[in-house]
Design a protein around this motif. Structure first.
Motif, PDB file in Angstrom:
ATOM      1  N   GLY A   1     -18.227  41.822  18.674  1.00 11.51           N
ATOM      2  CA  GLY A   1     -17.051  41.020  19.191  1.00 11.51           C
ATOM      3  C   GLY A   1     -16.528  41.924  20.212  1.00 11.51           C
ATOM      4  O   GLY A   1     -15.895  41.353  21.315  1.00 11.51           O
TER       5      GLY A   1
ATOM      6  N   LEU B   1     -18.631  42.281  23.261  1.00 16.22           N
ATOM      7  CA  LEU B   1     -18.732  40.894  24.189  1.00 16.22           C
ATOM      8  C   LEU B   1     -17.262  41.103  24.742  1.00 16.22           C
ATOM      9  O   LEU B   1     -17.506  40.504  25.964  1.00 16.22           O
ATOM     10  CB  LEU B   1     -18.995  39.729  23.088  1.00 16.22           C
ATOM     11  N   PHE B   2     -16.262  41.189  24.177  1.00 16.12           N
ATOM     12  CA  PHE B   2     -14.858  41.070  24.938  1.00 16.12           C
ATOM     13  C   PHE B   2     -14.956  42.088  26.079  1.00 16.12           C
ATOM     14  O   PHE B   2     -14.429  41.846  27.261  1.00 16.12           O
ATOM     15  CB  PHE B   2     -13.954  41.644  23.959  1.00 16.12           C
TER      16      PHE B   2
ATOM     17  N   PHE C   1      -9.210  28.450  31.734  1.00 19.90           N
ATOM     18  CA  PHE C   1     -10.442  28.822  31.698  1.00 19.90           C
ATOM     19  C   PHE C   1     -11.477  28.524  32.615  1.00 19.90           C
ATOM     20  O   PHE C   1     -12.440  29.055  32.695  1.00 19.90           O
ATOM     21  CB  PHE C   1     -10.986  28.522  30.074  1.00 19.90           C
TER      22      PHE C   1
ATOM     23  N   ASN D   1     -12.555  32.868  33.060  1.00 24.91           N
ATOM     24  CA  ASN D   1     -13.556  32.331  31.915  1.00 24.91           C
ATOM     25  C   ASN D   1     -14.064  33.501  31.119  1.00 24.91           C
ATOM     26  O   ASN D   1     -13.519  34.658  31.145  1.00 24.91           O
ATOM     27  CB  ASN D   1     -14.687  31.845  32.795  1.00 24.91           C
ATOM     28  N   SER D   2     -14.966  33.292  30.149  1.00 23.20           N
ATOM     29  CA  SER D   2     -15.375  34.100  29.341  1.00 23.20           C
ATOM     30  C   SER D   2     -16.794  34.335  29.177  1.00 23.20           C
ATOM     31  O   SER D   2     -17.428  32.952  29.569  1.00 23.20           O
ATOM     32  CB  SER D   2     -14.598  33.859  27.915  1.00 23.20           C
ATOM     33  N   ILE D   3     -17.392  34.840  28.523  1.00 26.56           N
ATOM     34  CA  ILE D   3     -18.886  34.744  28.268  1.00 26.56           C
ATOM     35  C   ILE D   3     -18.930  33.710  27.378  1.00 26.56           C
ATOM     36  O   ILE D   3     -18.211  33.420  26.150  1.00 26.56           O
ATOM     37  CB  ILE D   3     -19.412  36.151  27.624  1.00 26.56           C
ATOM     38  N   ARG D   4     -20.213  32.900  27.378  1.00 30.32           N
ATOM     39  CA  ARG D   4     -20.389  31.766  26.400  1.00 30.32           C
ATOM     40  C   ARG D   4     -21.644  32.234  25.716  1.00 30.32           C
ATOM     41  O   ARG D   4     -22.353  33.002  26.082  1.00 30.32           O
ATOM     42  CB  ARG D   4     -20.423  30.558  27.087  1.00 30.32           C
ATOM     43  N   MET D   5     -22.139  31.281  24.776  1.00 37.67           N
ATOM     44  CA  MET D   5     -23.102  31.251  23.974  1.00 37.67           C
ATOM     45  C   MET D   5     -24.531  31.726  24.768  1.00 37.67           C
ATOM     46  O   MET D   5     -25.460  32.795  24.489  1.00 37.67           O
ATOM     47  CB  MET D   5     -23.396  30.055  23.098  1.00 37.67           C
ATOM     48  N   ASN D   6     -24.569  31.152  25.864  1.00 38.47           N
ATOM     49  CA  ASN D   6     -26.017  31.077  26.548  1.00 38.47           C
ATOM     50  C   ASN D   6     -26.063  32.568  27.342  1.00 38.47           C
ATOM     51  O   ASN D   6     -26.941  33.042  27.820  1.00 38.47           O
ATOM     52  CB  ASN D   6     -26.014  30.187  27.822  1.00 38.47           C
TER      53      ASN D   6
ATOM     54  N   SER E   1     -24.651  35.391  25.664  1.00 37.67           N
ATOM     55  CA  SER E   1     -24.519  36.403  24.639  1.00 37.67           C
ATOM     56  C   SER E   1     -26.047  36.714  24.142  1.00 37.67           C
ATOM     57  O   SER E   1     -26.843  36.018  24.065  1.00 37.67           O
ATOM     58  CB  SER E   1     -23.775  35.783  23.535  1.00 37.67           C
TER      59      SER E   1
END
Lengths: 177, 745
Positions: free
Chosen positions: B655, B658-659, B681, B685-690, B692
């Motif tokens: 985590g 990813l942060f 957002f 924005n932030s990293i998303r599932m796709n 990761s």
């Protein structure tokens, strides 16, 4: 106006433009769906409208024509759904704030597509933000839940994704070999 | 399952009736201790020894007095007590507990010292132990700096062990059996004949027994809980929508509020016109608060709508009103006095004069915390009492500030700290709690829950500062022979401690954190900090100074390796002076198959950072997909000294990485006309599932001290990714975010 949430009909008197999220949270005290952004960008508020995931923060209550299911309607601490159990088994949550929305998106995905590919998981889950970075475990949990649904002794269509509690009343049907 | 709860006045009153006050056990023998806060609401005569273990008719409760913002600290702290008390986590109720100086953070000042975390000399250790005295005097119950685990490792195991000894003695007194013949198991004392006495039935008698200040602790070989992955005590509530966050507080006749304060940050409001808002549906009251206004309504959304309709005349910013202007403060600071020079080995000037100098300049932008749960707090002023519910990292400061606002005495201010939807440092600043208290003061008798919109949250953060680095270096055959690294930023330690009322004397080590103290041996090695004028609001952001300095330092190291055609990972190994750090790098090399070639279009990068005492190495493998960069695999190795809960540590490391990757790829806060440009957002924005990647994590235990891992996963992410991009494209990116230079899949 009338609103059916998790099988209960509520009478609410609010501005018709009020997003469903705020009816659920501040009028009905249903706190599972969370406020994250207010513009359908983070998914923390995800609920189901007739089984389809919607972002309740941006969905006017007057546009709701159908049954609303929130995380509370999917399962309870004593009777978790298959997806919720997978979330526990994989210890997905960190802060946990986004997880109601994540579980609602995953549940909707698996109801329509019990064995999604990685790309299909990405497509279904990319609307749900997690600042703690629990994505690897979310992916694993979805795959576990999917595997439970594919277990050879059980016909996927007979499984009630919405609660394992009902397993006693809706016994899984053995698949023909 | 473990249960979560909050201590309420009612809980104690019920317990007071049932077992003479409930019983509070444990270890609290540090000289003259702060009072035990658990006694505040229970009957006199209860055996009050320490603030960590409470036994009443409802069972056994463990107070884990640190903010649970996702890092799993309630589970790990409870396991420390449970291990020694000999109970299971399923048997105990885990509480955050009240605000109290008794729960002061004894170690947070250590990071401000000019001693590297690996420095275990008598002088360094002496200085560290000395910081506990001012820390105790201030009595700051602070969650931060990855300190919770090691601050409590002895305290809470000792609390559990002392309580167990008292319970054993009580059983011995009751049965007449020698204490040495009694044993414990799962919350019971067991006699040689197999008779069982529950802790609950022994609790009252045990409370009369003075506990041992230094009870024997179990050797690691006998641990049942510690060292093994535990189910989080909050995992079922958090998987079923039943966990109660601050934003979920619900009280009888509660009203809902939101605020709008000056977007020219920390500046006042001249005037406002609420004539339109006053008549809007659901609006109950409009209140002027510090630097802005609040709307109280019957529903949060009505408050959100009404506040938009209020026109405010703001005082303009008292700081440079653009990103460029604020950046210039950082540039200018290089010309001023140095703020610190913690590392100054050899003769850097001479080495630079006589060598071939390689130089570069790096920069990172302001960043917001963007917790998933927007800032919120509930406050209720009634009957001379102020009750506050707020997800925060410093409840003792909430009491201090609430006292200033209301004039109430401390004993009439009750702070409850619920679960937090992320913190990342943000909730150590309690501006939002002060707003809720100001609202409560104007709404006496009515509980009011105040929630920020996401827009208010993004534009009214206290930001990770914009920071810059300049380096000059000389390479030898296998490693650098000289490094001169100059770092400039606002001082976040000084800024935040100042807001709490404790002005910081001396250098602000946040500016050079995790740059000056890296375990690399370089003959001529100097790290100088320059403090930029600190007038724009900045503060701790997950990993603090390490968040920028690892990018600066590790990109520089990579540049130097490539300048001589050296393998960047091997060069780091050749430079390493610390064995555990070396093993971390070797492990990540082996896990990532560093020495094996990759398919065409793939490349790897490495980053290392020793932060908060935890050497952490990361390797990222990227691939080019249709001209875009895709992060395929990520490898993390960290050494925490003693790994209490491996699965949770893995979660923190992935985590945290990813942060850091989100910040590296896309994180940027800019300022125009004094106001933050990003609002939600869609533009922050932030990293998303796709996006990761797959992760592989290894946890090592070669370090000499136990350390915490909330933060160390973050710093190496940016350089590992940037170094991979260089390896793939030959492009050295010296300014974040990376998506300004390359596209990501």
């Amino acid at each position: 106006m009338k609103l059916s949430v998790n099988g209960t009909i509520h009478e609410v008197d609010v501005d018709p433009n009020m997003p469903l999220l705020w009816v659920l949270r501040d009028e009905l005290n249903i706190h599972g769906p969370k406020f994250g952004c207010g513009i359908a960008m983070c998914g923390a508020c995800t609920v189901h409208l007739d089984g389809n995931p919607i972002r309740s923060c941006s969905f006017p209550v007057s546009a709701v024509k159908g049954e609303i299911t929130t995380i509370e309607g999917v399962g309870t601490p004593d009777a978790m759904s298959i997806v919720q159990q997978a979330w526990v088994d994989h210890q997905v949550a960190q802060c946990g704030y986004c997880q109601s929305g994540q579980i609602m998106s995953a549940t909707a995905l698996l109801e329509k597509n019990p064995s999604p590919t990685d790309d299909e998981i990405d497509a279904a889950m990319s609307g749900n933000l997690c600042r703690c970075g629990t994505y690897p475990r979310i992916r694993s949990a979805i795959k576990s839940a999917s595997a439970s649904l594919q277990a050879p002794a059980i016909k996927a269509t007979e499984i009630n994704l919405n609660s394992t509690q009902d397993d006693t009343t809706k016994a899984p049907v053995a698949e023909e070999a | 399952m473990g249960k979560l709860g909050t201590i309420t006045r009612r809980t104690f009153l019920i317990s007071a009736v049932a077992i003479t006050g409930g019983v509070v056990f444990g270890y609290w023998k540090y000289k003259q201790p702060h009072g035990n806060p658990l006694l505040k609401d229970i009957d006199e005569g209860a055996g009050a020894l320490t603030p960590y273990v409470l036994i009443d008719q409802n069972g056994i409760s463990i107070v884990a007095p640190r903010a649970e913002m996702g890092q799993g600290i309630h589970t790990t702290l409870a396991a420390m007590v449970a291990e020694e008390l000999d109970v299971t986590l399923e048997q105990v109720n885990v509480l955050h507990g009240p605000a109290s100086k008794a729960y002061f953070n004894a170690v947070f000042m250590e990071d401000g010292l000019p001693f590297a975390s690996l420095d275990e000399s008598g002088l360094a250790e002496g200085a560290r132990s000395f910081t506990e005295i001012p820390a105790k005097l201030i009595g700051m119950q602070l969650t931060g700096g990855s300190t919770s685990t090691y601050d409590h490792y002895d305290k809470m195991r000792t609390a559990g062990a002392a309580a167990r000894e008292s319970l054993l003695q009580a059983a011995a007194n009751k049965t007449g059996i020698d204490v040495g013949s009694l044993s414990t198991s799962n919350g019971k004392v067991i006699t040689p004949e197999g008779k069982e006495l529950t802790y609950n039935e022994l609790a009252s008698a045990a409370a009369e027994i003075e506990p041992s200040a230094e009870p024997a602790l179990k050797p690691r070989s006998e641990w049942k809980l510690l060292g093994k992955s535990q189910d989080r005590v909050d995992i079922i509530p958090k998987s079923t929508g039943t966990a109660e966050f601050g934003v979920d507080i619900d009280l009888p006749n509660m009203l809902y509020a939101t605020v709008k304060v000056n977007p020219n940050l920390l500046n006042p409001m001249n005037s406002f016109d609420a004539s339109k808002a006053e008549s809007m549906r659901g609006v109950k009251k409009i209140i002027e608060i510090e630097n802005g206004i609040a709307v109280v309504a019957t529903n949060s959304w009505y408050a959100f709508q009404a506040i938009k309709a209020i026109e405010c005349d703001w005082v303009p910013a008292n700081y440079p009103v653009s990103t460029d202007g604020l950046r210039q403060l950082v540039v200018d600071s290089f010309e001023g006095w140095s703020n610190s020079k913690n590392r100054n080995d050899g003769d850097v000037d001479d080495a630079l004069e006589n060598g071939e100098v390689i130089s570069g300049e790096y920069e990172v932008p302001f960043l917001a915390h963007a917790t998933m749960e927007p800032m919120n707090a509930t406050a209720w002023l009634h009957d001379g009492q102020l009750d506050i519910w707020a997800g925060n990292q410093i409840p003792t400061q909430v009491v201090i500030d609430a006292k200033k606002i209301t004039g109430l005495s401390e004993e009439n201010i009750n702070v409850k700290t619920p679960l937090m939807g992320g913190g990342f440092g943000r909730r150590a600043e309690i501006d939002f709690v002060k707003q809720a208290v100001q609202i409560a003061k104007e709404m006496e008798g009515v509980p009011v829950k105040m929630t920020w919109t996401r827009e208010e949250d993004t534009t009214h953060d206290y930001y990770r500062p914009l920071a810059m680095a300049r380096f000059e270096a000389v390479m030898g055959e296998t490693a650098p022979t000289a490094i001169d690294l100059k770092l400039a930023a606002s001082g976040v330690f000084g800024a935040q401690f100042g807001r709490w009322g404790y002005p910081l004397a001396g250098p602000d080590n946040s500016i050079v954190q995790a740059a000056w103290d890296q375990p690399y041996g370089v003959e001529n090695y100097r790290v100088t900090g320059y403090k930029a004028e600190t007038i724009f609001p900045v503060m701790f952001w997950r990993s603090v100074g390490a968040s920028q300095n690892a990018f600066f330092h590790e990109s520089m190291i990579d540049e130097l390796a490539h300048a001589k055609g050296l393998d960047p990972l091997q060069m780091r190994l050749d430079m390493m002076t610390d064995e555990p750090s070396k093993k971390v790098l070797e492990k990540v090399r082996d896990m990532s198959n560093w020495n094996q070639s990759l398919p065409e279009g793939h490349a790897r990068g490495v980053g290392f950072c020793l932060s908060f005492g935890v050497p952490t190495a990361q390797v990222i493998e990227i691939a080019e997909q249709s001209g875009k960069i895709k992060i395929v695999n990520a490898y993390i190795v960290a050494d925490v000294g003693i790994a209490l809960d491996p699965r949770n540590i893995e979660a923190q490391l992935t985590g945290g990485m990813l942060f850091g990757l989100t910040a590296a790829i896309m994180g940027e806060i800019t300022i125009t006309d004094g106001k933050v440009d990003q609002t939600n957002f869609h533009n922050y924005n932030s990293i998303r599932m796709n996006q990761s990647p797959n992760f592989e994590v290894a946890i090592l235990e070669n370090g000499s001290k136990i350390k915490g891992v909330g933060e160390p996963g973050t710093p190496p992410a940016a350089p590992a990714l940037s170094n991979a991009i260089f390896a793939l494209t030959g492009k050295r990116i010296r300014k974040l975010p990376l998506n300004k230079e390359v596209d990501f899949a």
